[in-house]
Write a protein that holds these residues in place. Sequence first.
Motif, mmCIF file in Angstrom:
data_model
loop_
_atom_site.group_PDB
_atom_site.id
_atom_site.type_symbol
_atom_site.label_atom_id
_atom_site.label_comp_id
_atom_site.label_asym_id
_atom_site.label_seq_id
_atom_site.Cartn_x
_atom_site.Cartn_y
_atom_site.Cartn_z
ATOM 1 N N VAL A 144 0.859 -1.181 0.000
ATOM 2 C CA VAL A 144 0.000 0.000 0.000
ATOM 3 C C VAL A 144 0.896 1.233 0.000
ATOM 4 O O VAL A 144 1.459 1.622 1.021
ATOM 5 N N LYS A 145 1.029 1.829 -1.162
ATOM 6 C CA LYS A 145 1.892 2.999 -1.313
ATOM 7 C C LYS A 145 1.118 4.311 -1.217
ATOM 8 O O LYS A 145 1.655 5.316 -0.756
ATOM 9 N N HIS A 146 -0.125 4.277 -1.699
ATOM 10 C CA HIS A 146 -0.919 5.497 -1.801
ATOM 11 C C HIS A 146 -2.236 5.337 -1.067
ATOM 12 O O HIS A 146 -2.940 4.335 -1.233
ATOM 13 N N VAL A 147 -2.565 6.324 -0.252
ATOM 14 C CA VAL A 147 -3.828 6.323 0.504
ATOM 15 C C VAL A 147 -4.607 7.577 0.141
ATOM 16 O O VAL A 147 -4.049 8.682 0.124
ATOM 17 N N THR A 148 -5.890 7.388 -0.134
ATOM 18 C CA THR A 148 -6.781 8.512 -0.387
ATOM 19 C C THR A 148 -7.676 8.721 0.826
ATOM 20 O O THR A 148 -8.312 7.773 1.305
ATOM 21 N N ILE A 149 -7.699 9.942 1.325
ATOM 22 C CA ILE A 149 -8.574 10.301 2.437
ATOM 23 C C ILE A 149 -9.696 11.170 1.882
ATOM 24 O O ILE A 149 -9.428 12.196 1.247
ATOM 25 N N VAL A 150 -10.921 10.746 2.092
ATOM 26 C CA VAL A 150 -12.079 11.517 1.640
ATOM 27 C C VAL A 150 -12.585 12.316 2.837
ATOM 28 O O VAL A 150 -13.121 11.754 3.788
ATOM 29 N N ASN A 162 -0.513 11.092 10.252
ATOM 30 C CA ASN A 162 0.021 9.826 10.754
ATOM 31 C C ASN A 162 0.395 8.864 9.636
ATOM 32 O O ASN A 162 1.319 8.060 9.796
ATOM 33 N N LEU A 163 -0.289 8.942 8.505
ATOM 34 C CA LEU A 163 0.098 8.092 7.373
ATOM 35 C C LEU A 163 1.362 8.598 6.707
ATOM 36 O O LEU A 163 2.165 7.813 6.191
ATOM 37 N N VAL A 164 1.568 9.906 6.698
ATOM 38 C CA VAL A 164 2.830 10.448 6.187
ATOM 39 C C VAL A 164 3.995 9.963 7.056
ATOM 40 O O VAL A 164 5.084 9.672 6.537
ATOM 41 N N LEU A 165 3.754 9.832 8.353
ATOM 42 C CA LEU A 165 4.784 9.287 9.244
ATOM 43 C C LEU A 165 5.154 7.857 8.866
ATOM 44 O O LEU A 165 6.263 7.393 9.163
ATOM 45 N N LEU A 166 4.215 7.148 8.225
ATOM 46 C CA LEU A 166 4.472 5.785 7.754
ATOM 47 C C LEU A 166 5.021 5.770 6.327
ATOM 48 O O LEU A 166 5.102 4.715 5.701
ATOM 49 N N ASN A 167 5.368 6.961 5.824
ATOM 50 C CA ASN A 167 5.924 7.102 4.470
ATOM 51 C C ASN A 167 4.937 6.712 3.371
ATOM 52 O O ASN A 167 5.344 6.243 2.298
ATOM 53 N N LYS A 168 3.662 6.904 3.633
ATOM 54 C CA LYS A 168 2.650 6.694 2.601
ATOM 55 C C LYS A 168 2.431 8.000 1.833
ATOM 56 O O LYS A 168 2.518 9.089 2.399
ATOM 57 N N GLU A 192 -3.634 24.459 4.311
ATOM 58 C CA GLU A 192 -3.261 23.949 2.992
ATOM 59 C C GLU A 192 -1.745 23.990 2.806
ATOM 60 O O GLU A 192 -1.133 23.031 2.331
ATOM 61 N N ASP A 193 -1.142 25.116 3.151
ATOM 62 C CA ASP A 193 0.305 25.272 2.991
ATOM 63 C C ASP A 193 1.063 24.218 3.796
ATOM 64 O O ASP A 193 2.074 23.669 3.328
ATOM 65 N N GLU A 194 0.574 23.946 4.998
ATOM 66 C CA GLU A 194 1.243 22.949 5.844
ATOM 67 C C GLU A 194 1.115 21.558 5.243
ATOM 68 O O GLU A 194 2.071 20.765 5.260
ATOM 69 N N ALA A 195 -0.049 21.246 4.700
ATOM 70 C CA ALA A 195 -0.247 19.948 4.060
ATOM 71 C C ALA A 195 0.703 19.776 2.876
ATOM 72 O O ALA A 195 1.381 18.744 2.739
ATOM 73 N N LYS A 196 0.762 20.777 2.027
ATOM 74 C CA LYS A 196 1.621 20.698 0.845
ATOM 75 C C LYS A 196 3.094 20.614 1.230
ATOM 76 O O LYS A 196 3.883 19.917 0.573
ATOM 77 N N LYS A 197 3.471 21.307 2.301
ATOM 78 C CA LYS A 197 4.861 21.284 2.765
ATOM 79 C C LYS A 197 5.304 19.872 3.114
ATOM 80 O O LYS A 197 6.479 19.521 2.963
ATOM 81 N N GLY A 199 4.028 17.148 1.679
ATOM 82 C CA GLY A 199 3.813 16.239 0.557
ATOM 83 C C GLY A 199 2.413 15.696 0.390
ATOM 84 O O GLY A 199 2.213 14.749 -0.379
ATOM 85 N N VAL A 200 1.446 16.249 1.093
ATOM 86 C CA VAL A 200 0.064 15.789 0.965
ATOM 87 C C VAL A 200 -0.570 16.467 -0.250
ATOM 88 O O VAL A 200 -0.562 17.694 -0.365
ATOM 89 N N GLU A 201 -1.119 15.667 -1.151
ATOM 90 C CA GLU A 201 -1.811 16.202 -2.317
ATOM 91 C C GLU A 201 -3.232 16.589 -1.923
ATOM 92 O O GLU A 201 -3.919 15.830 -1.227
ATOM 93 N N LEU A 202 -3.676 17.746 -2.365
ATOM 94 C CA LEU A 202 -5.008 18.250 -2.024
ATOM 95 C C LEU A 202 -5.865 18.384 -3.273
ATOM 96 O O LEU A 202 -5.463 19.039 -4.249
ATOM 97 N N LEU A 203 -7.025 17.766 -3.250
ATOM 98 C CA LEU A 203 -8.027 17.916 -4.302
ATOM 99 C C LEU A 203 -9.246 18.556 -3.650
ATOM 100 O O LEU A 203 -10.105 17.862 -3.095
ATOM 101 N N LEU A 204 -9.294 19.879 -3.678
ATOM 102 C CA LEU A 204 -10.337 20.625 -2.978
ATOM 103 C C LEU A 204 -11.448 21.010 -3.949
ATOM 104 O O LEU A 204 -11.217 21.241 -5.132
ATOM 105 N N GLY A 205 -12.662 21.059 -3.427
ATOM 106 C CA GLY A 205 -13.811 21.362 -4.265
ATOM 107 C C GLY A 205 -14.188 20.217 -5.189
ATOM 108 O O GLY A 205 -14.838 20.413 -6.205
ATOM 109 N N GLU A 206 -13.788 18.993 -4.829
ATOM 110 C CA GLU A 206 -14.125 17.804 -5.619
ATOM 111 C C GLU A 206 -15.017 16.870 -4.812
ATOM 112 O O GLU A 206 -14.891 16.785 -3.589
ATOM 113 N N GLU A 207 -15.880 16.140 -5.516
ATOM 114 C CA GLU A 207 -16.780 15.203 -4.866
ATOM 115 C C GLU A 207 -16.532 13.789 -5.371
ATOM 116 O O GLU A 207 -16.452 13.568 -6.585
ATOM 117 N N VAL A 208 -16.405 12.854 -4.454
ATOM 118 C CA VAL A 208 -16.273 11.446 -4.829
ATOM 119 C C VAL A 208 -17.609 10.961 -5.394
ATOM 120 O O VAL A 208 -18.679 11.276 -4.865
#
Length: 439
Positions: A144-150, A162-168, A192-197, A199-208
Amino acid sequence: MDYVIIGGDAAGMSAAMQIVRNDKGANVTVLESGNYYSYAQCGLPYLLSGVVEDEEQLVARDVQTFREKHGIDARVEHTVTSIDTKKKTVSGDHFTVPYDKLLIATGARPIVPSDWGGGSLGRIHTLKTIPDAQQIMENLTDEVKHVTIVGGGYIGLEVAENLVLLNKKVTIINRSELLGAGFEKQMSTLIEDEAKKHGVELLLGEEVTSFEGDQDGNVAKVKTNRQSLDTDLVLVAVGVTPNTNFLQGSGLHLSDRKAIKVNAYLETNIPDIYAAGDCATQYHRLKQKDDFLPLGTHANKQGRLAGLNMIGLARPFQGVVGTAIMQFFDLTLARTGLNTAEATDLGFPCAVSETETSTSAAYHPNAERLHCLLVYHGDNEQVLGGQFIGKTGVDKRVDVLATALYFYVTMEEIENLDLSYAPPYNSVWDPLQQTARRR
């Protein structure tokens, strides 16, 4: 007197302990649908990464302690499916228990929209219980390399860290354009800036819209209204709903959010039935009406008071002001009271005052930047809410403001507070007071 409590976590066991401590002749039965009693749900994201090393660290008291030390008939795997308010019994698939007084403390469950196709695929999770965390950890294998959080609220952000701490590699999909539940746009930008710093990818204004699986039946793609995203695991964290479906036909009054309506004494509309915690309403002191703010602090307070009220030691619940705090990587995020949208919805003419200042004397080596925002009434200058983001000093300011909001203070009264000062800890004017002065 036979006291029955449905739910063995924060609200339920806070009530149970008050009953057994203050009524030595009480017969207390607790019906818990799961296998764990009194555990810290707020610690679950930290269990995923190993910051909390063992699930047992999250358990305040196990079921055997309640049974053997406190004499409580604490049952597990007892799911209540109906209440007979005339016969005064609660029932499940294999049991019926009579009560003289009943507390409903069934909590809340994560929302998973039913219109999402593929929602039953493997490796799609929610996080609310210890078994939920165990299942996620079992699936967080090396493949499991990539995790999507909705969802970009508190749970989503904490799990992302916590998942970034696991290198995901982590992607957050959020229906709102703003990250962080209830934060103003200018504060959300800092999140947002902290997330990007980190390495967290942000898809804002999107609906699953749906999920697609692989040949093994595990999730492989997340589809949104804009794109398709490859992923190995999904966590859904879009909010919770009260566990009150089993009350259908009981005659108990529910709010529009399906929470059980209670008065200040945690009483429902049916005599001898009480409710507390994430399945119940909470009175909001600033909105001056019932609200639904499912937090562990509220559950513990409401449960404790419900237990006292059930045995005749009347104590009213004084309400909430909506205080919350969380860690997100190197920042602490906190808010209390109303934001501008909530104030506007209530018809308040609201204004905003902001500062970016120092947590201590600017010349001191401990000094860090702190972002402060106050929302206040445009006519009478009553403080309606506040938000704080920084590396240090956030907890102090939000708790001072939460206390002030409890007593309906004005911006001028914030200025007049006698707050502590020494160069390592503060400026001569506290950041909270600096923000009040800038109006």
